[in-house]
Write a protein that holds these residues in place. Structure first.
Motif, PDB file in Angstrom:
ATOM      1  N   HIS A   1      -2.413   1.933  11.863  1.00  0.00           N
ATOM      2  CA  HIS A   1      -3.319   1.705  12.979  1.00  0.00           C
ATOM      3  C   HIS A   1      -4.171   0.467  12.711  1.00  0.00           C
ATOM      4  O   HIS A   1      -4.568   0.216  11.575  1.00  0.00           O
TER       5      HIS A   1
ATOM      6  N   ARG B   1       2.726   3.929  23.108  1.00  0.00           N
ATOM      7  CA  ARG B   1       1.925   2.786  23.540  1.00  0.00           C
ATOM      8  C   ARG B   1       2.023   2.654  25.063  1.00  0.00           C
ATOM      9  O   ARG B   1       3.121   2.717  25.606  1.00  0.00           O
TER      10      ARG B   1
ATOM     11  N   ARG C   1      -4.286  -7.220  14.124  1.00  0.00           N
ATOM     12  CA  ARG C   1      -3.151  -6.597  14.789  1.00  0.00           C
ATOM     13  C   ARG C   1      -1.838  -6.958  14.093  1.00  0.00           C
ATOM     14  O   ARG C   1      -0.960  -6.115  13.938  1.00  0.00           O
TER      15      ARG C   1
ATOM     16  N   PRO D   1       1.331   6.828  18.818  1.00  0.00           N
ATOM     17  CA  PRO D   1       0.206   6.006  19.261  1.00  0.00           C
ATOM     18  C   PRO D   1      -0.464   5.246  18.112  1.00  0.00           C
ATOM     19  O   PRO D   1      -1.108   4.231  18.341  1.00  0.00           O
ATOM     20  N   ASP D   2      -0.284   5.725  16.877  1.00  0.00           N
ATOM     21  CA  ASP D   2      -0.929   5.062  15.739  1.00  0.00           C
ATOM     22  C   ASP D   2      -0.146   3.852  15.254  1.00  0.00           C
ATOM     23  O   ASP D   2      -0.624   3.106  14.410  1.00  0.00           O
ATOM     24  N   ASP D   3       1.058   3.679  15.761  1.00  0.00           N
ATOM     25  CA  ASP D   3       1.881   2.547  15.340  1.00  0.00           C
ATOM     26  C   ASP D   3       1.663   1.410  16.341  1.00  0.00           C
ATOM     27  O   ASP D   3       1.953   1.568  17.521  1.00  0.00           O
ATOM     28  N   PRO D   4       1.173   0.261  15.898  1.00  0.00           N
ATOM     29  CA  PRO D   4       0.885  -0.809  16.856  1.00  0.00           C
ATOM     30  C   PRO D   4       2.137  -1.463  17.445  1.00  0.00           C
ATOM     31  O   PRO D   4       2.044  -2.160  18.453  1.00  0.00           O
ATOM     32  N   ALA D   5       3.295  -1.252  16.843  1.00  0.00           N
ATOM     33  CA  ALA D   5       4.519  -1.896  17.335  1.00  0.00           C
ATOM     34  C   ALA D   5       4.963  -1.285  18.661  1.00  0.00           C
ATOM     35  O   ALA D   5       4.880  -0.080  18.854  1.00  0.00           O
ATOM     36  N   ILE D   6       5.426  -2.140  19.568  1.00  0.00           N
ATOM     37  CA  ILE D   6       5.947  -1.672  20.848  1.00  0.00           C
ATOM     38  C   ILE D   6       7.466  -1.540  20.771  1.00  0.00           C
ATOM     39  O   ILE D   6       8.049  -0.633  21.339  1.00  0.00           O
TER      40      ILE D   6
ATOM     41  N   LEU E   1       2.364  -3.628   8.442  1.00  0.00           N
ATOM     42  CA  LEU E   1       2.250  -2.470   7.564  1.00  0.00           C
ATOM     43  C   LEU E   1       2.594  -1.160   8.273  1.00  0.00           C
ATOM     44  O   LEU E   1       2.751  -0.128   7.632  1.00  0.00           O
TER      45      LEU E   1
ATOM     46  N   THR F   1       6.520   6.216   1.417  1.00  0.00           N
ATOM     47  CA  THR F   1       5.187   6.016   1.976  1.00  0.00           C
ATOM     48  C   THR F   1       4.653   4.632   1.634  1.00  0.00           C
ATOM     49  O   THR F   1       3.530   4.304   1.976  1.00  0.00           O
ATOM     50  N   VAL F   2       5.457   3.828   0.964  1.00  0.00           N
ATOM     51  CA  VAL F   2       5.021   2.488   0.567  1.00  0.00           C
ATOM     52  C   VAL F   2       5.233   1.532   1.736  1.00  0.00           C
ATOM     53  O   VAL F   2       6.275   1.529   2.374  1.00  0.00           O
ATOM     54  N   ARG F   3       4.230   0.753   2.000  1.00  0.00           N
ATOM     55  CA  ARG F   3       4.317  -0.267   3.041  1.00  0.00           C
ATOM     56  C   ARG F   3       3.971  -1.617   2.422  1.00  0.00           C
ATOM     57  O   ARG F   3       3.101  -1.706   1.567  1.00  0.00           O
TER      58      ARG F   3
ATOM     59  N   TYR G   1       4.742 -10.301  19.336  1.00  0.00           N
ATOM     60  CA  TYR G   1       3.490  -9.566  19.220  1.00  0.00           C
ATOM     61  C   TYR G   1       3.651  -8.054  19.196  1.00  0.00           C
ATOM     62  O   TYR G   1       2.698  -7.349  18.933  1.00  0.00           O
ATOM     63  N   GLY G   2       4.845  -7.565  19.458  1.00  0.00           N
ATOM     64  CA  GLY G   2       4.950  -6.110  19.604  1.00  0.00           C
ATOM     65  C   GLY G   2       6.083  -5.456  18.861  1.00  0.00           C
ATOM     66  O   GLY G   2       6.436  -4.337  19.180  1.00  0.00           O
ATOM     67  N   SER G   3       6.665  -6.111  17.879  1.00  0.00           N
ATOM     68  CA  SER G   3       7.808  -5.490  17.222  1.00  0.00           C
ATOM     69  C   SER G   3       7.533  -5.269  15.750  1.00  0.00           C
ATOM     70  O   SER G   3       6.785  -5.996  15.115  1.00  0.00           O
ATOM     71  N   ARG G   4       8.199  -4.260  15.214  1.00  0.00           N
ATOM     72  CA  ARG G   4       8.084  -3.951  13.790  1.00  0.00           C
ATOM     73  C   ARG G   4       9.159  -4.731  13.063  1.00  0.00           C
ATOM     74  O   ARG G   4      10.311  -4.707  13.459  1.00  0.00           O
ATOM     75  N   ARG G   5       8.808  -5.406  12.013  1.00  0.00           N
ATOM     76  CA  ARG G   5       9.838  -6.129  11.271  1.00  0.00           C
ATOM     77  C   ARG G   5      10.559  -5.168  10.347  1.00  0.00           C
ATOM     78  O   ARG G   5      10.033  -4.145   9.966  1.00  0.00           O
TER      79      ARG G   5
ATOM     80  N   MET H   1       0.640  -4.379  12.289  1.00  0.00           N
ATOM     81  CA  MET H   1       2.031  -4.263  12.721  1.00  0.00           C
ATOM     82  C   MET H   1       2.968  -4.345  11.539  1.00  0.00           C
ATOM     83  O   MET H   1       3.924  -3.588  11.424  1.00  0.00           O
TER      84      MET H   1
ATOM     85  N   ILE I   1       0.854  -1.194   0.000  1.00  0.00           N
ATOM     86  CA  ILE I   1       0.000   0.000   0.000  1.00  0.00           C
ATOM     87  C   ILE I   1       0.882   1.234   0.000  1.00  0.00           C
ATOM     88  O   ILE I   1       2.044   1.182   0.406  1.00  0.00           O
ATOM     89  N   ASP I   2       0.308   2.323  -0.458  1.00  0.00           N
ATOM     90  CA  ASP I   2       1.032   3.588  -0.496  1.00  0.00           C
ATOM     91  C   ASP I   2       0.263   4.582   0.369  1.00  0.00           C
ATOM     92  O   ASP I   2      -0.837   5.008   0.014  1.00  0.00           O
ATOM     93  N   LEU I   3       0.855   4.938   1.501  1.00  0.00           N
ATOM     94  CA  LEU I   3       0.164   5.840   2.422  1.00  0.00           C
ATOM     95  C   LEU I   3       0.050   7.251   1.861  1.00  0.00           C
ATOM     96  O   LEU I   3      -0.728   8.063   2.356  1.00  0.00           O
TER      97      LEU I   3
END
Lengths: 131, 327
Positions: free
Chosen positions: A54, B304, A45, B283-288, A51, B111-113, B184-188, A49, A10-12
């Protein structure tokens, strides 16, 4: 689960909202029957994570697909792919999709694609999606 | 070595580490700012780095003088540790100044994910394997306590053995705690597939080894055998080696992506969410757990609530020895 990893991209920064990009990407896999009936999609979730967005955004994408009849959403059980019979498209929906297709074709023509190239691309995509 | 040289050596070592650690990160990150990959070789970047190091070593010099002065005035080594707080503050200040200086050269991150789906669970990510270490340890303690009752502690016939083995057990518990957090809480990493799985495998294996060592010590003590002095020392050394191996592997996994040409700009986190380029709050990033932008390793996402709970937990653990000593 599919045997090899698939990728959602996706492109934010794009005009299209992120949740719709996710829903569109997943819908492609669902139409292509990459996910079989009864299989589970990644948890909200976990996908959020990966991507870096939120979890509500991913949840909205899953809700949209559930409203379209692709998924069964159950709390604590995640999103399960269900058997969906393609409905007869409503006239209003035909109009919306036709408009989007027209815009996409116009964009391709503006980018330099010839008419035959556009036709070939569309034909190849339709063939690739096992409808 | 005289005790009052310990703190100065520590200060100098930290100064040396901080002097180089901002460069141990992705090529397109400079003091917490997303830049062009080749920016570090430019004159402005070298100037920023030079200024940072000048401020840092000035701080180190002040702290060294302060620590020696404190020892000369009080005669106690403990007071010197207060000087370390000044070093931490000075290092942060130097980094924040460099971060501000680098901001005019920032570029927009990609901005690509992307996310891989449909990979399927790895055996190391399943809870039965994750729980193996603590279950072995807890079972051993329960059985030993049931069989021997109050004589269990008699096997540890010196307080030093108990402290050493307590350290190993603490690391076993801590390494287990890192596992679920990473799962469960890290960004790859955006370019290394399976990075989290590799890190998790590391954590599980190390946790199993540490728990087996601890369980073996408990079982030996329960059987009434005195543990030779070398055993707990060897266990501590082994635990430190495993931890060092784990940290080096973590840092190399994170730094690898900096050498890959196809890496997207930035690390997937917005520049504006990094306070002073060092603390991440989104706060919008779910990764801890987020890869650090300076130096190797991970940092917490302070946006978080879980990050604050973890920080509070660490502070309580640090304070416990002090509290217990003064009771």
């Amino acid at each position: 689960m599919p045997s090899k990893p698939l990728e959602i991209r996706i492109d934010l920064g794009a005009v299209t909202p992120a949740y719709r990009q996710i829903a569109d990407a997943l819908r492609t896999f669902l139409v292509d029957r990459v996910f079989r009936v009864g299989e589970q999609l990644p948890p909200v979730r976990e996908l959020a994570m990966e991507l870096g967005i939120h979890h509500n955004t991913v949840a909205e994408a899953y809700r949209q697909l559930s409203d379209e009849g692709w998924l069964d959403l159950k709390r604590r059980r995640g999103a399960t792919v269900v058997d969906r019979q393609a409905p007869e498209p409503a006239n209003s929906q035909r109009e919306v999709l036709r408009k989007r297709l027209r815009e996409l074709v116009a964009e391709m023509r503006a980018a330099g694609f010839t008419t035959s190239e556009v036709q070939a691309e569309l034909a190849s995509l339709i063939e690739g999606l096992s409808i | 070595m005289s005790p009052y040289w310990v703190v100065p050596f520590t200060v100098a070592g930290i100064g040396l580490f901080n002097s180089w650690s901002p460069l141990w990160t992705r090529r397109n990150l400079f003091f917490g700012v997303t830049t062009e990959p080749g920016f570090r070789e430019t004159t402005p970047a070298r100037d920023i780095l030079r200024s940072y190091r000048l401020r840092l070593w000035l701080t180190v010099a002040v702290v060294l003088v302060l620590s020696l002065l404190l020892y000369a005035l009080t005669g106690h080594v403990a007071q010197q540790y207060g000087a370390l707080l000044v070093l931490i503050a000075g290092s942060l200040w130097s980094f924040a100044r460099a971060n501000r200086a680098a901001r005019p050269f920032a570029v927009s991150g990609s901005t690509v994910r992307s996310a891989a789906i449909g990979v399927g669970p790895s055996p190391f990510e399943s809870w039965p394997v994750m729980l193996a270490g603590p279950v072995i340890l807890a079972t051993t303690v329960l059985i030993a306590s049931w069989l021997t009752g109050p004589t269990l502690s008699a096997g540890w016939d010196s307080i030093h053995q108990g402290k050493h083995l307590g350290f190993v057990m603490g690391m076993a518990v801590g390494s287990w705690g890192v596992g679920p957090l990473l799962r469960y809480g890290s960004r790859r990493s955006p370019v290394i597939p399976g990075q989290r799985r590799l890190v998790l495998q590391n954590s599980v294996i190390i946790n199993l080894i540490l728990c087996l060592i601890s369980a073996g010590a408990i079982a030996t003590a329960a059987a009434g055998y005195a543990i030779p002095d070398l055993v707990p020392i060897a266990a501590v050394c082994l635990a430190c080696v495993l931890l060092a191996f784990h940290l080096v592997r973590l840092s190399r996994l994170g730094l690898q992506s900096g050498r890959i040409q196809a890496a997207p700009a930035g690390d997937g986190t917005p520049d504006e969410r990094w306070k002073w380029g060092f603390f991440y709050c989104n706060p919008d990033d779910p990764a801890i757990l987020i890869e650090k932008r300076s130096g190797p390793g991970y940092t917490l996402n302070f946006g978080r609530p879980a990050a604050w709970a973890i920080t509070a937990g660490f502070l309580v653990l640090l304070m416990l020895p002090l509290i217990s000593r003064h009771r």
